[in-house]
Design a protein around this motif. Structure first.
Motif, PDB file in Angstrom:
ATOM      1  N   ASN A   1      -7.025   3.019  -3.393  1.00 21.35           N
ATOM      2  CA  ASN A   1      -6.323   3.731  -2.327  1.00 21.35           C
ATOM      3  C   ASN A   1      -5.705   5.019  -2.862  1.00 21.35           C
ATOM      4  O   ASN A   1      -5.991   5.446  -3.983  1.00 21.35           O
ATOM      5  CB  ASN A   1      -5.273   2.820  -1.674  1.00 21.35           C
TER       6      ASN A   1
ATOM      7  N   SER B   1       0.846  -1.189   0.000  1.00 25.93           N
ATOM      8  CA  SER B   1       0.000   0.000   0.000  1.00 25.93           C
ATOM      9  C   SER B   1       0.883   1.240   0.000  1.00 25.93           C
ATOM     10  O   SER B   1       2.030   1.218   0.458  1.00 25.93           O
ATOM     11  CB  SER B   1      -0.916   0.012   1.230  1.00 25.93           C
TER      12      SER B   1
ATOM     13  N   ALA C   1      -8.168   8.314  -6.095  1.00 23.57           N
ATOM     14  CA  ALA C   1      -8.454   7.587  -4.851  1.00 23.57           C
ATOM     15  C   ALA C   1      -9.959   7.487  -4.626  1.00 23.57           C
ATOM     16  O   ALA C   1     -10.736   8.258  -5.182  1.00 23.57           O
ATOM     17  CB  ALA C   1      -7.789   8.273  -3.671  1.00 23.57           C
TER      18      ALA C   1
END
Length: 301
Positions: A120, A22, A104
């Motif tokens: 994300n 991430s 996002a």
């Protein structure tokens, strides 16, 4: 980390480990397990989470999500699952087709699949355990045209896609905010004085909504913290008299009646407060010869 069979007893060498970091704008990392089915990975310093799974031919493991802490060593076991109907996995990136910047919080879904994913900060998303076959990929984000794209998912295989969304003007319903006025304040003229006072810059007004949102410990703290030049001394509000260090006491009214001293009223009982810093701004009903230092008007519920 180790890749083992469904029982957890037999290591599986040669399995392919897929890692998605991430907060890292890179494609997923792929590494091959060693002779004992083990991997040793070092996470990038900016990564806060890793999504891991192992692949072995047409078989794959369940997905594991691991939170990352700097300096911490994590041991992870991935079990390769064998089944007659193997699901597929969809990973990808959502970006702005005009600027190529990541998008996002885009909602990503596949028809016939109950779960939905959100991209994300790097625009990355993962949809796991998707039934194979021809599906439609749907992506939605406010400010962009919705996307629907035909996709063929293969059993036991991870499919990767890049999705460019096209910006579009946002059409929204009108927003209407409704505030209910307290009947008592309406009758006592609070809202009318507030309207004209704020229009001309005369006085300070604290409505029920402001008091509820700010929740001061008491009316004394509300006034002293929000009106410049006013202090609390003994049992009286006092106002500075220009450039001099001298101060004089302000008059106090509670529910329309003159009050001597400090009205110890908690915020939960306050309906509204008015503050006038001198006779020039003071309404006639709160004036008088002794109102040269201004007046504090308190209304309770």
């Amino acid at each position: 980390m180790t890749v083992v069979d469904e029982s957890g007893a037999i290591p599986i060498p040669g399995a392919m480990l897929v890692v998605h970091w991430s907060d890292v704008e890179e494609r997923p990392l792929r590494e091959t397990a060693g002779p004992e089915g083990r991997f040793l990975l070092c996470a990038p310093p900016q990564a806060t989470e890793a999504v891991l799974w192992a692949e072995l031919g047409d078989d794959s493991s369940e997905q594991a999500i691991v939170a990352l802490t700097p300096g911490e060593v994590r041991e992870v076991e991935l079990r390769v699952l064998l089944s007659e109907v193997r699901r597929g996995r969809l990973i990808g990136r959502v970006y702005d087709a005009m600027t190529e910047k990541p998008v996002a919080t885009a909602a990503v879904s596949v028809t016939g699949h109950a779960q939905e994913s959100a991209s994300n900060r790097q625009g990355r998303f993962i949809l796991s355990d998707v039934r194979p076959g021809v599906r439609h990929l749907e992506v939605r984000r406010i400010g962009y045209a919705p996307l629907r794209h035909r996709i063929d998912l293969t059993s036991g295989v991870t499919t990767e896609v890049d999705i460019g969304l096209v910006p579009t003007p946002v059409e929204m319903e009108p927003i209407v905010a409704t505030v209910t006025r307290l009947r008592r304040l309406e009758i006592k003229g609070f809202y009318e004085r507030k309207y004209w006072g704020e229009l001309t810059g005369n006085g300070y007004f604290f409505s029920p909504e402001y008091i509820e949102r700010w929740r001061p410990s008491n009316v004394r703290f509300l006034v002293v913290s929000n009106v410049p030049g006013i202090t609390w001394s003994g049992k009286n509000w006092r106002m500075s008299t220009g450039f001099s260090s001298l101060t004089c006491s302000m008059k106090v009214f509670v529910d329309g009646f003159e009050w001597s001293g400090w009205p110890g009223i908690p915020w939960s009982q306050l309906a509204g407060v008015e503050v006038y810093k001198g006779p020039a701004t003071l309404p006639a009903e709160f004036g008088g010869s002794d109102a040269r230092c201004g007046t504090v008007v308190v209304w309770t519920k």
